[in-house]
Design an enzyme around this catalytic site. Sequence first.
Site, short mmCIF file in Angstrom:
data_model
loop_
_atom_site.label_atom_id
_atom_site.label_comp_id
_atom_site.label_asym_id
_atom_site.label_seq_id
_atom_site.Cartn_x
_atom_site.Cartn_y
_atom_site.Cartn_z
CD GLU A 267 -2.55 -0.48 2.88
OE1 GLU A 267 -3.22 0.55 3.11
OE2 GLU A 267 -2.31 -1.32 3.76
CG ASP B 62 -3.84 6.91 8.75
OD1 ASP B 62 -3.61 5.68 8.83
OD2 ASP B 62 -4.12 7.48 7.69
#
Lengths: 427, 266
Positions: free
Chosen positions: B59, B70
């Site tokens: 990724e 995140d």
Amino acid sequence: METINATQIANHFMKGRYMKHRGYYGPFGGAFLPEILVATFEELDARFRQAKADKHFWEEYETLMATYSCRPTPLTYAENLTRHFGGAKIYIKREDLNHTGAHKANNVMGQGLLVKRMGKKRVIAETGAGQHGVATATMAAKFGFDCTIYMGEVDVLRQRPNVFWMEQLGATVVPVTDGTRILKDAINEAFRDWVTNMDTTHYVLGTACGPHPFPEMVSWFQSIIGKEARAQIMKAEGRLPTKVFACVGGGSNAMGLFQGFMDDPVELVGVEAGGEGIASGRHASRLCSDDASFGIAQGYKTYFLQNSDGQMKETHSISAGLDYVGVSPILAHMHDQEKARFEYATDTEVVDALKLTMRMEGIIPALESCHAFAGAFKEAANMSTDDIIIINQSGRGDKDIFTVADALGDPKWKEFICAKAGEYKND
Amino acid sequence: MTETNTRTPAPAFLETYIREQRKKKAILLMTHIVMGYPSFDACFEIVRQMVDAGVDLMELQIPFSEPMADGPVILKANQAALDSGATVEKCFEFAQKVSDRFDIPFLFMTYGNILYKYGMDAFAARMSEIGVKGAIVPDLPPEEANDYLSAMKKHDLSAVFIFSPETSDQRMKMIDTHATGFIYCLARKGVTGKETQFSSDMGNYLARCQKSTRLPTAVGFGVKEKADIDFLMGKADIAVVGSQTIREVAQNGVNATGPFIRSLIE
Ligand SMILES: Cc1ncc(COP(=O)(O)O)c(C=O)c1O
């Protein structure tokens, strides 16, 4: 009601709604949610629909606001300012007289009642000016919830008195050191808490932004401002105002006032933070500058101050509460539909408006609210004496004593702070 | 570079690739980097070492100023990358370089606004042109993904969607109908980079995930050592290691990447 399981309610309300666009106002709004929060939002939306459909809920809300927060707040005729400008009759809607000194209490107490119905025990919130944080901390104290407030480090510094009160009220204040360290970063951090603790925790978002149903829900609670203001002006003058003015951060106090006059021939004027002027680039004007563009962030679609890659820009305003990159999707739609007009006021104009209002009316508006005053002052003189305007005083200004004292360069205040600092040093 | 089968069009490609690799390995490994952190040059070396150590997919995160899903480690990496001048264009150039050079599939991970500002269709066209196989966009749930899905489909790219422990069976099935490539299963609530308990509860949840999709499954959030990956064997097709590699690099330098990856799979 507590025996019905939340998922059941959500399923009932959500049946057949997958893939349908929810919470859109024209092209604005939506719910750009990380998967982990989808179920939480479905539950919240279901509970909110239930409350909205239940007239007892609104009655309970009005009673709470009347007994705890001084509602209805007065509509004050500003006789001296009216005479000074020699144009429209100026009225001020006094949201500063709410408990904790701002309109933020309306939204917070409403969401508090909803949290009680959801059976959650902890609330979190973001805050910019600290007004929403203080309001949330009082609500949490009253209803017995644990409370954590996220606040950008820059705002912690400029709104210290509010940090002090939040902590005294029992809340934990977490300074946010990431990003630009202001309101938007506090919102991100609150979401990060929520994705971990949603089972026990409700996020009391402070403005008419964010993913659906927040824009609609916050606006609904704030609509109490406009409902009262309309009834009050009809009683005082027997006719509608020509224009109403409100400052626009995320847009909740503006939505609150505007909703009272949505179907009337009344011009709705929102005033954004012009900071050091639009040309300087140091401002927070999303709707009345060309610097903002359509984007998706913090769970919703609206005009954002961002660069061509889609990275959010730094914003600037003398008032922490208007210092924000996005704006309510409902207001963005009203802007595009020309249902409301948006202007800006610079930091300097805001301080001048504050000085004038204090001297003429003995009223101290918050720096956020002073944007609405400054916007109205630019137009009042050119209106006829038959015209009426209402300015929404979203909050009181004593919280801004440090910022205002700096802006005014008050030597005695400085002396006092230095002396106090000296005392503490010797402790 | 040699023309390899990674040039076959996705989405069929990605799913097929995963199933083929799985015939050779009990579980595959996908890693995550934030492009431009600590620098593009360092990223290139990190990718080289990862591929060399046997990573199966990667990724590549395009940094965003508001990375809502995140946690602290990746959040700081996003900010540092932007502060040192990472742009979407530089990320495309980097992705092209690694996908030309290395023979594993690369995916983009980023937030909706990056695609939206670039233009959904233009973004997908560019992905396809440079050989990136798919994307993971955590703030575009299927309900908000119409334009994204048509652009990805048009350019034969995989749109990877997410399951979480909070996702109902019914919703998993709905998500599955829109997903291509594989399903990314969040190991737990919360954001990236925090502790995860690999327990029997998780076993039940992962069984539920597998039952609800026709696609291979990947598990991420908190996977950081060999024991975690061993636990996931038989319960998922891909283990995703994200924040931990970023931590390794921050603590022990770029050259720690290869040995760290080997410690996970040997
Ligand atoms: C007194 C006051 N007015 C206005 C605002 C701006 O928010 P909104 O645009 O949601 O009314 C704030 C926000 O902190 C505030 O404290």
